[in-house]
Design an enzyme around this catalytic site. Structure first.
Site, PDB file in Angstrom:
ATOM      1  CG  HIS A  41      -0.999   6.985  -1.734  1.00  0.00           C
ATOM      2  ND1 HIS A  41      -2.216   7.138  -2.388  1.00  0.00           N
ATOM      3  CD2 HIS A  41      -1.270   6.248  -0.630  1.00  0.00           C
ATOM      4  CE1 HIS A  41      -3.159   6.539  -1.683  1.00  0.00           C
ATOM      5  NE2 HIS A  41      -2.616   5.988  -0.610  1.00  0.00           N
TER       6      HIS A  41
ATOM      7  CG  HIS B 232      -1.963   1.113   1.115  1.00  0.00           C
ATOM      8  ND1 HIS B 232      -3.303   0.871   0.908  1.00  0.00           N
ATOM      9  CD2 HIS B 232      -1.849   2.466   1.136  1.00  0.00           C
ATOM     10  CE1 HIS B 232      -3.959   2.013   0.831  1.00  0.00           C
ATOM     11  NE2 HIS B 232      -3.088   3.013   0.969  1.00  0.00           N
TER      12      HIS B 232
ATOM     13  CD  GLN C 156      -6.800  10.804  -2.067  1.00  0.00           C
ATOM     14  OE1 GLN C 156      -5.659  10.370  -2.099  1.00  0.00           O
ATOM     15  NE2 GLN C 156      -7.610  10.640  -1.030  1.00  0.00           N
TER      16      GLN C 156
ATOM     17  CG  ASP D   5      -1.116   5.185   3.325  1.00  0.00           C
ATOM     18  OD1 ASP D   5      -1.313   5.303   2.100  1.00  0.00           O
ATOM     19  OD2 ASP D   5      -1.945   5.530   4.176  1.00  0.00           O
TER      20      ASP D   5
ATOM     21  CD  GLU E 222      -6.896   6.423   5.546  1.00  0.00           C
ATOM     22  OE1 GLU E 222      -7.208   6.431   4.327  1.00  0.00           O
ATOM     23  OE2 GLU E 222      -5.804   6.835   5.963  1.00  0.00           O
TER      24      GLU E 222
ATOM     25  CG  HIS F 157      -7.553   4.186   0.290  1.00  0.00           C
ATOM     26  ND1 HIS F 157      -7.008   3.753  -0.884  1.00  0.00           N
ATOM     27  CD2 HIS F 157      -6.586   4.890   0.931  1.00  0.00           C
ATOM     28  CE1 HIS F 157      -5.746   4.179  -0.950  1.00  0.00           C
ATOM     29  NE2 HIS F 157      -5.467   4.875   0.137  1.00  0.00           N
TER      30      HIS F 157
HETATM   31 FE   FE2 Z   1      -3.540   5.113   1.094  1.00  0.00          FE
END
Ligand code: FE2
Length: 430
Positions: A59, A57, A152, A309, A213, A210
């Site tokens: 970005h 995971h 996103q 992440d 969260e 996701h």
């Molecule tokens: Fe993420």
């Protein structure tokens, strides 16, 4: 038989001491002692030799952008998302690619040789998608990179996100992503998840959302994700990332939820560095930890890996591409302190993460791709304790990073130090 490379005398994670013979890009032999000739030899005696680290995971389109155009003052997920929204129009293809490639160099130096990165699909230009598809090709000789099409700002909440996400998949992005808890309503979140899973089923793709969260105990999209996985026959191909709301959920509800996740074969990817940093920000005291229920999920038979992440981006102001940092934080926050659990935390950032990503070619076994890391530690627990230095990294049969062994401890005020932190009695692993 002769070999291209022999990694000699290393200790494997199970405690076996062995030589590893490599021919081309494959592991050709693992034996107590290989006497055959080799073009080159890596001396791993006294060191742990492991399959490479894997991050399920990340970005990569945002990494190394810390401070652009400003820093996240509140430290919350929501300010991070709006900060990323300020940065997005300023992104260029070249800058995204340059930062991603720089990060990949960091990754290689840390023995991190497989990464699943989400890539934002809400920018109509899809320039980050194009840039990361190019990066994927360029780094293929040493890093396995998976891309997740990630709306996103919400599949329905952001204009064109749905169409852009499908365009990204058409361009060759591997996995379907989403963010149901960021849609306008719980119902929209549920609807987005159903549609995303259906898209994945039609295209034969994996899913990584996701999911929940948030600190909201009523954010229950993971239940729907397990349901859709069952309904569409996606077992083994679906992951829920973060799942932080589970920390705050009603205990009775969780007792019903965990068997449903296990039954559906949905993997969980908590991200301890970022979760401990972002969650619980609205609490005073007691302050929630903001990480999902890892030991309980493991006990229920759910496959759980640790993800990283973020590194130096709108959400997280630190990070070094070190999956041992991730395991170390995860171990603490989840209170996984028994020898077996500490050992499991090492496995989670190597073997289990590779399984979640479907990377069957990784592993220390004859016939597997010859990718491995030599660590300045005697065993997996010591590797986590020390966040051990990487002494040598081999990717697809080639040495791609090396660092000299440091045999002596620092001297203290001119005297040799009496503490060499490596030389301790390793704990007995049950
Ligand atoms: Fe993420």
């Amino acid at each position: 038989m002769s070999f291209d490379l022999i990694v000699k005398g290393g200790t494997l994670p199970d405690g076996t001491v062995a030589d590893i013979g490599i021919k081309g890009d494959k592991i050709a032999a693992i034996e107590a002692r290989i006497e055959a000739a080799a073009k080159s030899v890596v001396d791993a005696s006294g060191n742990l030799v492991s399959q490479p680290f894997v991050d399920p995971h990340f970005h990569m389109d945002a990494t190394l952008s810390y401070g652009l155009p400003r820093i996240n003052a509140s430290g919350t997920l929501l300010e991070g998302i709006s900060l990323w929204g300020e940065l997005k129009p300023l992104l260029t293809h070249e800058a995204v690619k340059e930062r991603a490639l720089a990060y990949c160099d960091w990754a290689v130096s840390m023995g991190l040789l497989a990464i699943r990165t989400h890539v934002d699909t809400c920018d109509d230009r899809l320039l980050a998608v194009e840039a990361l598809l190019e990066v994927k090709k360029e780094i293929a000789p040493y890093i396995d990179l998976q891309l997740v099409a990630f709306p996103q700002d919400g599949l329905y909440r952001s204009p064109n996100a749905r169409e852009n996400t499908i365009r990204a998949l058409d361009m060759g992005v591997d996995i379907v992503g989403g963010i149901p808890h960021f849609e306008r309503t719980m119902a929209d979140g549920t609807r987005s998840m159903t549609e995303l899973c259906e898209i994945a089923a039609e295209r034969g793709l994996m899913v990584d959302l996701h999911c929940d969260e948030t600190d909201d105990p009523l954010s229950r999209h993971i239940e729907q994700l397990a349901y859709e996985t069952q309904r569409l026959g996606l077992q083994g191909r679906v992951a829920g990332s973060h799942l932080t709301s589970m920390h705050s959920m009603d205990n009775y509800y969780v007792s019903k939820l965990l068997p449903l996740i296990a039954e559906a074969g949905v993997s969980a990817i908590p991200n301890p560095l970022i979760n401990i940093m972002l969650q619980g920000r609205h609490d005073t005291y007691p302050k929630r930890r903001g990480m999902t229920r890892v030991p309980e999920m493991l006990k229920a038979g759910i496959r759980v890996g640790w993800g990283q992440d973020c590194v130096l981006d709108p959400w997280y102001s630190l990070g070094t591409a070190d999956m041992l940092d991730v395991a170390f934080m995860g171990l603490h926050v989840a209170q996984m302190s028994s020898p077996a659990d500490m050992r499991r935390c090492f496995d989670m950032v190597t073997k289990v993460n590779a399984e979640i990503m479907g990377l069957d070619h990784l592993g220390l076994a004859v016939g597997k791709v010859a990718s491995l890391v030599v660590l300045d530690a005697g065993n997996p627990i010591e590797a986590v304790r020390l966040r051990a230095e990487r002494l040598c990294v081999v990717a697809r049969g080639k040495v791609v990073a090396e660092r000299p062994k440091r045999d002596t401890a620092l001297s203290i005020k001119g005297r040799p130090a009496s503490i060499n932190r490596r030389h301790v009695v390793p704990p007995q692993v049950n």
